[in-house]
Design an enzyme around this catalytic site. Structure first.
Site, PDB file in Angstrom:
ATOM      1  N   ASP A  69     -20.720 -81.010  36.557  1.00  0.00           N
ATOM      2  CA  ASP A  69     -19.381 -80.576  37.464  1.00  0.00           C
ATOM      3  C   ASP A  69     -18.626 -81.746  37.880  1.00  0.00           C
ATOM      4  OD1 ASP A  69     -17.385 -79.771  39.307  1.00  0.00           O
ATOM      5  OD2 ASP A  69     -18.896 -78.168  40.307  1.00  0.00           O
TER       6      ASP A  69
ATOM      7  N   SER B  43     -17.718 -72.643  44.773  1.00  0.00           N
ATOM      8  CA  SER B  43     -16.485 -73.439  44.870  1.00  0.00           C
ATOM      9  C   SER B  43     -15.777 -73.445  46.159  1.00  0.00           C
ATOM     10  CB  SER B  43     -15.641 -73.257  43.718  1.00  0.00           C
ATOM     11  OG  SER B  43     -14.645 -74.025  43.366  1.00  0.00           O
TER      12      SER B  43
ATOM     13  N   HIS C  84     -18.179 -77.113  36.203  1.00  0.00           N
ATOM     14  CA  HIS C  84     -17.965 -76.447  37.455  1.00  0.00           C
ATOM     15  C   HIS C  84     -18.338 -74.927  37.281  1.00  0.00           C
ATOM     16  CE1 HIS C  84     -16.525 -75.723  41.385  1.00  0.00           C
ATOM     17  NE2 HIS C  84     -15.765 -74.633  40.710  1.00  0.00           N
TER      18      HIS C  84
END
Lengths: 338, 338
Positions: free
Chosen positions: B284, B129, B313
C-alpha cells in the site's frame, strides 16, 4: 553571460521522423581533456535540470574531480538550453516541438563527444533519474566505447507504474485552462503548481515525511512551506511545454526501442559491456529497487547496489541528502578506480 | 427508489464550529437485529463510496453474513447520500458546506446506532481506507461499546505523506478553471479526470503495474484503457465539491483531535479496548505497513496482520483482488468467532 557552450548539430531527424532544424546541444565541460583523451566522464542531466543542477557531484576531491577528469555535461533536449519548445523558432516551437527520445539525445551527445572532442573511449557515464536513463542508453548504444556506467535512481526503460505517475503530473499541468493546449501567453501557474504538488508525494518517501526530514533536515518551517518553497518553487521556474517535452522523453524511454535492439530489452541490457554499478534507492517510489534488480539480471557485468535510505528518489539527488551522496561518491570512486 | 434509509439528525454543530442544519445520515442495514441486540456490525464507507460500494464483503457465507449479523453501513458526510455539498440547501451548499471530521461522522453514527436502534454493544466495527479511519475512531471514542475492530488499509491519523498525496489529487482537480472555486455550473470534467490520473499511480502498487494485473486480471485492453475506464470512470461519476469535502475529512483525520484525547495519538490508541486486528497491505503506497505497525504498538489489544500482496491499497478493496479479500474475510470470521 552563458556559462555553457553550444554544439551546432545541424538538422537532426529524430526517431519520431520529426526534425529539429538547426538543432543545438548545450553543454558544459569541467576539467581538461588529457593528451591520451582517456580521462572522460559523461554526465547527462535529469528531468528539468540543466548542467547547473548536475554540479552537486562535481568538485575537487569528489569522484567527479575536474582536476583528474574531463567531465562533459550535455543538456537534454527540452531543458531550455539545448533545443527546446521554448527556444526553437516557429513553427516548431511550443507544443509543436518534435518528440525526442532518450535514444535521440544520446546519439547527438555521442556526436558532441566524438566530432567536437575526438574522444574514442569514455571512462564513465553516470547520471541521476533521467540521467540514469541516458546512462543506460550510452552503455547499450555504444558498448565498445563506454568502459563503466553508474546509473543511480533510474531505469533503462520507463516502467508502466512510472508512466502512470507521470500521467498524473501531466494531467494536473494540462488541467489548467491557462495552459491552452500549449499556446499560452504566460506560464500556466496553477497547472505548474498543481503538477509540483503531485510530484511532491512521489519525490520523497513515506518515511521521509513521517520523520519530518523536510523540517528537521531541509529546514522548512512547515509542510505547506515545503510544498510551496521546494516543490512549487521548482516547477514555477520552468516552461510548461519544455516540461511536457521532457516528460514525453521520459515516458517513452526504452533502451531497446531502436534498430539495434528492436524492442528486446533483455538483448539491449545484455549488450552493455561496461562494468556497471546500478544504484537504486531502497525507498524510491518510481524507480523501486525491484525494477533495478530485474534490469541487472540481464546485464553481463553489473552489480546491484541498493542505497538504504528514507530519502526516496532524492537519495543521490541534487544536494538534498549528504549521507546518501557520500555513499554514491564512494561508489563512483571505487568504480573509477577499478 | 432509494435502497437506503435516512436518520434525521437535526442541527449538528461540528468540531469546526460550523453547523449542518437539518443534517441527514443515510444508512443501510443488512440482516436482522436480534432480541438481545448483540449481533451488530458497523461498517463505515471509504472515500467517495456509498453503502453500495461496501457490499462486496456482505453476503451469506461471508464473515459479514446478514443471516447472522445486523450490519449497519452508515454513509459518510459528503458522499452525496448523507448531508453533502451536493444535497444541502443554500447557503451551506457547494463549496460552503461545513468542514466535517471523522470524529463528527462517528459521533453522529453513534446516535444512529443508539437512538434509532437502542444498541449498547457492537460486536465489530470494520472498514476499508477511510472506513478504517472511522473504525479506529469508533474504538477510541466508544471504547466500552466496541468489542472488536478490524481496520484494513487505513490509519488512525492521516500521515504527512498521505496528506501530500491528497494535496496532489486536490490540486489537479482545482487546476481546472471550470471548477470555479467550487461554483461550477457543470462538473469540472478535466479536473476530475486529472485527479483520477493522479490517483491511479497511488491506488495500485508498482508491482501491480509491472505484472500487468490491470490487463491480465482486471481485463482492460491497455494501460490507457485502464486509466480511462477504471480511474476516470470512477471520479467522473462524482461531484467535485463532495470529493473535496471528503478529502478534507481524510486529510484532517486524527483519532486524537478531540476533547477526549487532546491531540495525544498514543493516548487515543491506548484507549481502544476492543480486540483489534489491523490489516495493512504490504504494498500500500499511502497506508504503508510501517505506519500501521507504529499504531499497533500503542494499542493494548491489537494484532498487526500485514497482507502480502501486490494489489497495493486495493488489496481488501471493493472486489478487485479475490485472493486478498479471501484473506480478509477469513480474518473477519476469526475475529468475530473470538
Amino acid at each position: 553571460m552563458a556559462d555553457y557552450e553550444i554544439f551546432e548539430l545541424g538538422d537532426v531527424v529524430l526517431q519520431s521522423k520529426q526534425t529539429i532544424r538547426g538543432a543545438r546541444l548545450a553543454y558544459k565541460t569541467y576539467g581538461t581533456l588529457n593528451a591520451a583523451r582517456d580521462n572522460v566522464i559523461v554526465y547527462p542531466c535529469w528531468y528539468s535540470g540543466t548542467h547547473l543542477e548536475n554540479e552537486w557531484l562535481i568538485g575537487p576531491g569528489k569522484a567527479l574531480d575536474p582536476e583528474k577528469y574531463f567531465i562533459i555535461v550535455p543538456n537534454m533536449f527540452g531543458n531550455g538550453l539545448s533545443s527546446s519548445p521554448s527556444n526553437t523558432p516557429a513553427p516548431f516551437n511550443g507544443p509543436r516541438f518534435p518528440k525526442v527520445t532518450a535514444y535521440d539525445n544520446v546519439v547527438q551527445q555521442h556526436r558532441l563527444v566524438t566530432e567536437k572532442f575526438g574522444i574514442e573511449r569514455i571512462k564513465l557515464v553516470t547520471g541521476w533519474s533521467m540521467g540514469a536513463l541516458q546512462t543506460f542508453h550510452w552503455g547499450a548504444i555504444f558498448p565498445d566505447m563506454v568502459e563503466r556506467i553508474l546509473p543511480f535512481q533510474g531505469s533503462a526503460k520507463c516502467s508502466r507504474h512510472n508512466f502512470v505517475f507521470l500521467e498524473g503530473v501531466k494531467a494536473a499541468l494540462q488541467a489548467d485552462a491557462a495552459f491552452a493546449d500549449g499556446f499560452y501567453a504566460e506560464q500556466p501557474q496553477k497547472g505548474l503548481r498543481a503538477a509540483a504538488r503531485v510530484y511532491a508525494g512521489w519525490g520523497f518517501s513515506q518515511t521521509f515525511y513521517r520523520v519530518e526530514a523536510d523540517l528537521k533536515q531541509m529546514g522548512y518551517a512547515s509542510l505547506e512551506d515545503f510544498l510551496v518553497g521546494f516543490w512549487e518553487g521548482w516547477l514555477l521556474e520552468k516552461d510548461a511545454n519544455n516540461l511536457l517535452a521532457m516528460l514525453w522523453t521520459w515516458q517513452n524511454g526504452d533502451i531497446s526501442a531502436n534498430d539495434l535492439y528492436g524492442g528486446d530489452v533483455k538483448k539491449a541490457l545484455g549488450a552493455i559491456k561496461a562494468k556497471a554499478v546500478v544504484m537504486p534507492a531502497s525507498t524510491d517510489l518510481y524507480f523501486p529497487p525491484e525494477d533495478s534488480a530485474i534490469e541487472v539480471e540481464h546485464m553481463p557485468n553489473a552489480e546491484l547496489r541498493t542505497v538504504e535510505t528514507y530519502w526516496g528518489h532524492f537519495a543521490g539527488g541534487p544536494g538534498t541528502s549528504p549521507d546518501d551522496i557520500a555513499v554514491l561518491d564512494a561508489a563512483l570512486k571505487e568504480l573509477l578506480a577499478s
